[in-house]
Scaffold this motif. Structure first.
Motif, PDB file in Angstrom:
ATOM      1  N   LEU A   1     -21.273  -5.600 -20.810  1.00  0.00           N
ATOM      2  CA  LEU A   1     -19.869  -5.765 -19.461  1.00  0.00           C
ATOM      3  C   LEU A   1     -19.468  -7.445 -19.440  1.00  0.00           C
ATOM      4  O   LEU A   1     -18.825  -7.938 -18.725  1.00  0.00           O
ATOM      5  CB  LEU A   1     -20.278  -4.895 -17.942  1.00  0.00           C
ATOM      6  N   VAL A   2     -20.695  -7.867 -18.851  1.00  0.00           N
ATOM      7  CA  VAL A   2     -21.124  -9.051 -18.793  1.00  0.00           C
ATOM      8  C   VAL A   2     -20.938 -10.420 -19.673  1.00  0.00           C
ATOM      9  O   VAL A   2     -20.252 -10.845 -19.729  1.00  0.00           O
ATOM     10  CB  VAL A   2     -22.697  -9.603 -18.228  1.00  0.00           C
ATOM     11  N   GLU A   3     -20.996  -9.591 -20.749  1.00  0.00           N
ATOM     12  CA  GLU A   3     -20.543 -10.490 -22.432  1.00  0.00           C
ATOM     13  C   GLU A   3     -19.259 -10.772 -22.676  1.00  0.00           C
ATOM     14  O   GLU A   3     -18.331 -11.325 -22.203  1.00  0.00           O
ATOM     15  CB  GLU A   3     -21.115 -10.257 -23.377  1.00  0.00           C
ATOM     16  N   ALA A   4     -18.549  -8.837 -22.503  1.00  0.00           N
ATOM     17  CA  ALA A   4     -17.264  -9.219 -22.011  1.00  0.00           C
ATOM     18  C   ALA A   4     -16.546 -10.251 -20.767  1.00  0.00           C
ATOM     19  O   ALA A   4     -14.890 -10.458 -21.223  1.00  0.00           O
ATOM     20  CB  ALA A   4     -16.563  -7.646 -22.262  1.00  0.00           C
ATOM     21  N   GLY A   5     -17.195 -10.578 -20.164  1.00  0.00           N
ATOM     22  CA  GLY A   5     -16.263 -11.235 -18.964  1.00  0.00           C
ATOM     23  C   GLY A   5     -16.509 -10.615 -17.655  1.00  0.00           C
ATOM     24  O   GLY A   5     -15.422 -11.217 -16.848  1.00  0.00           O
ATOM     25  N   ILE A   6     -16.397  -9.183 -17.650  1.00  0.00           N
ATOM     26  CA  ILE A   6     -16.204  -8.507 -16.171  1.00  0.00           C
ATOM     27  C   ILE A   6     -16.743  -9.721 -15.241  1.00  0.00           C
ATOM     28  O   ILE A   6     -18.092 -10.777 -15.004  1.00  0.00           O
ATOM     29  CB  ILE A   6     -17.460  -7.213 -16.450  1.00  0.00           C
ATOM     30  N   GLU A   7     -16.312  -9.695 -13.520  1.00  0.00           N
ATOM     31  CA  GLU A   7     -17.025 -10.556 -12.755  1.00  0.00           C
ATOM     32  C   GLU A   7     -17.757  -9.912 -12.148  1.00  0.00           C
ATOM     33  O   GLU A   7     -18.729 -10.654 -10.987  1.00  0.00           O
ATOM     34  CB  GLU A   7     -15.482 -11.088 -12.156  1.00  0.00           C
ATOM     35  N   SER A   8     -17.311  -8.532 -11.627  1.00  0.00           N
ATOM     36  CA  SER A   8     -18.309  -7.711 -10.093  1.00  0.00           C
ATOM     37  C   SER A   8     -17.745  -6.079 -10.312  1.00  0.00           C
ATOM     38  O   SER A   8     -16.755  -5.726 -11.485  1.00  0.00           O
ATOM     39  CB  SER A   8     -17.810  -8.347  -8.706  1.00  0.00           C
ATOM     40  N   VAL A   9     -19.104  -5.622 -10.052  1.00  0.00           N
ATOM     41  CA  VAL A   9     -18.886  -4.135 -10.669  1.00  0.00           C
ATOM     42  C   VAL A   9     -19.174  -3.644  -9.057  1.00  0.00           C
ATOM     43  O   VAL A   9     -20.946  -3.880  -8.670  1.00  0.00           O
ATOM     44  CB  VAL A   9     -19.787  -3.800 -11.300  1.00  0.00           C
ATOM     45  N   SER A  10     -18.369  -2.468  -8.987  1.00  0.00           N
ATOM     46  CA  SER A  10     -19.309  -2.078  -7.126  1.00  0.00           C
ATOM     47  C   SER A  10     -18.818  -0.547  -7.591  1.00  0.00           C
ATOM     48  O   SER A  10     -18.820   0.702  -8.422  1.00  0.00           O
ATOM     49  CB  SER A  10     -18.078  -2.053  -6.845  1.00  0.00           C
ATOM     50  N   LEU A  11     -20.565  -0.109  -7.229  1.00  0.00           N
ATOM     51  CA  LEU A  11     -21.301   0.512  -7.425  1.00  0.00           C
ATOM     52  C   LEU A  11     -21.122   1.849  -6.491  1.00  0.00           C
ATOM     53  O   LEU A  11     -21.258   1.768  -5.011  1.00  0.00           O
ATOM     54  CB  LEU A  11     -22.961   0.372  -7.483  1.00  0.00           C
ATOM     55  N   SER A  12     -20.765   2.893  -6.662  1.00  0.00           N
ATOM     56  CA  SER A  12     -20.474   4.077  -5.153  1.00  0.00           C
ATOM     57  C   SER A  12     -21.924   4.487  -4.484  1.00  0.00           C
ATOM     58  O   SER A  12     -22.450   5.407  -5.775  1.00  0.00           O
ATOM     59  CB  SER A  12     -19.624   4.838  -5.919  1.00  0.00           C
ATOM     60  N   ILE A  13     -21.812   4.576  -3.962  1.00  0.00           N
ATOM     61  CA  ILE A  13     -23.467   5.005  -2.841  1.00  0.00           C
ATOM     62  C   ILE A  13     -22.779   5.300  -1.129  1.00  0.00           C
ATOM     63  O   ILE A  13     -22.525   5.187  -1.052  1.00  0.00           O
ATOM     64  CB  ILE A  13     -24.566   3.833  -3.162  1.00  0.00           C
ATOM     65  N   ASP A  14     -22.976   6.504  -2.019  1.00  0.00           N
ATOM     66  CA  ASP A  14     -22.756   7.746  -0.602  1.00  0.00           C
ATOM     67  C   ASP A  14     -23.806   8.061   0.546  1.00  0.00           C
ATOM     68  O   ASP A  14     -24.561   8.852   0.049  1.00  0.00           O
ATOM     69  CB  ASP A  14     -21.301   8.548  -1.196  1.00  0.00           C
TER      70      ASP A  14
END
Length: 443
Positions: free
Chosen positions: A129-142
């Motif tokens: 993901l980082v290599e592809a260029g993703i900038e931020s990821v949000s994890l669903s933690i309930d």
């Protein structure tokens, strides 16, 4: 396509353009707005079976977009003026071409982010993901571990989510968390904040669990409207502690509105106004299902919200369909029940459609409002919801509820019964605009 194969197809680049981002732009009266945020369900395949899942994610749709189609749709999003694309699911990482789509989003100058439960987000996937260029990821933690694993309906889901967060952070990705406030997690917000702040998250999105899809079958998760009084007392303290810890609170449109905590809650999100500005469905936000269905809101579905198929009509043509633009053109005359007489009606317009429509059959009357709960409490009353009709089996299918207004005092409740009852109303396919008739009037 395997992940290793997909990585071989990533174009080699020296750099990627600075992303435009989702910054919303004001439009003139009569002007068609430009969607700035696209939330894209890349696949309906999922590795968890969450009790609150709106689309009832499990298996991939039989007609999901091919890689070539997804890349073409990405081009059209950029042409429309979209600034940020959020990839969701199901689980977007279960399509190994997700990194090709992330890279194309970034090459076209849009911001690429992802929201995920993270159960199967491995170290290899995080690094890809980082290599592809993703900038931020949000994890669903309930919530804390017991509540989270219960809601996610998957053993060790909580541990997997935190492990995925660390994989992403260590790979150089910005990390955030999103949390559904429900009957369990409402007691755990401050404790969870301490844990996620220690993991280095930059933001925390908060939203309420809405009774559609799987949640409509698991109503023990769904809060009563009067519970918002305690929730917002907790959120007041959460906002203060988040400031101390350097975590940005990012409330979803389902959380509000106009109570004494509003300005504090939206301080980082609505810096100019400090308050909720109305539903953004079909206005600045566009939703995409994995088969190319285009809709006004990522949290809604069905004939009132899906404009049609991208394959058949293209993105620009669908943006002006009634299912998309009817919400952006709503006025005070579309409100009903308590919301129609509210002081903030002209601005709020009944709050989040993804709350009011699954509850009451159509937008325009939303009991999950902090200001409304406070006004009721001042008069010695409270509101609760009561199931009228169960939900169907489709994704985003919603049940129907009535709103029961009653006295807070238990003895008075028992002796006098409800103060008022607001029944659900016909959906927008029957009456696109206006307050709509009660369902009983159709009989």
């Amino acid at each position: 396509m395997r992940l290793r194969e997909a990585k071989h197809h990533l174009p080699i680049v020296d750099s990627l353009p600075v992303a435009r981002g989702r910054g919303f732009e004001a439009t003139l009266p009569g002007q068609v707005p430009v969607p700035r945020l696209a939330v894209w369900e890349l696949t309906l395949a999922c590795d968890q079976r969450c009790l609150h899942c709106g689309p009832r994610a499990a298996d991939a749709r039989p007609d999901e977009l091919t890689t070539a189609e997804a890349l073409q749709l990405t081009e059209e999003l950029a042409e429309m003026g979209v600034g940020e694309v959020v990839l969701i699911g199901g689980e977007a990482y279960l399509r190994n071409d997700f990194i090709l789509i992330v890279r194309r989003i970034r090459e076209l100058g849009m911001s690429a982010t992802m929201t995920t439960g993270g159960y199967g987000l491995t170290k290899d996937r995080a690094e890809a993901l980082v290599e592809a260029g993703i900038e931020s990821v949000s994890l669903s933690i309930d919530g804390m571990q017991e509540s989270h694993d219960l809601v996610r309906n998957t053993k060790d889901s909580w541990e997997h989510a935190f492990r995925a967060l660390r994989y992403l952070r260590d790979a150089g990705c910005g990390v955030a968390v999103n949390t559904q406030i429900n009957a369990y997690t409402r007691f755990e917000l401050l404790d969870l904040l301490e844990l996620i702040a220690a993991e280095g998250v930059h933001s925390w999105q908060l939203q309420i669990t809405v009774p559609h899809g799987n949640a409509a079958d698991n109503l023990e998760l769904v809060m009563e409207p009067y519970m918002l009084l305690e929730v917002f007392d907790a959120l007041d303290a959460v906002c203060d502690r988040a400031d101390e810890l350097g975590v940005r609170i990012w409330p979803a449109n389902s959380l509000g509105y106009f109570g004494p905590v509003e300005r504090k809650l939206r301080a980082k999100q609505r810096m100019r106004t400090g308050h909720f500005g109305g539903c953004e469905a079909g206005k600045s936000t566009i939703g995409i299902e994995s088969n190319g269905a285009i809709k006004n809101c990522p949290s809604l579905g069905g004939p009132t919200n899906v404009g049609g198929s991208w394959r058949e009509e293209g993105l620009a043509a669908l943006w002006t369909k009634p299912q998309i633009d009817s919400l952006r053109n709503r006025t005070r005359t579309d409100l009903w029940g308590y919301c129609a007489q509210c002081y903030y009606a002209d601005v709020c317009k009944g709050g989040c459609t993804a709350v009011s429509e699954p509850l009451m059959g159509r937008p325009g009357n939303n009991p999950f409002c902090h200001y409304r709960a406070l006004q009721m409490d001042k008069e010695g009353m409270r509101e609760r919801i009561e199931l009228v009709k169960p939900a169907g089996a489709d994704g985003f299918a919603f049940a129907l509820f009535r709103i029961v207004r009653e006295w807070v005092d238990e003895a008075r409740r028992e002796s006098e019964g409800p103060v008022a009852i607001e029944e659900p109303r016909v959906d927008r396919t029957i009456e696109w605009t206006g307050p709509g008739r009660t369902i009983d009037e159709l009989v």
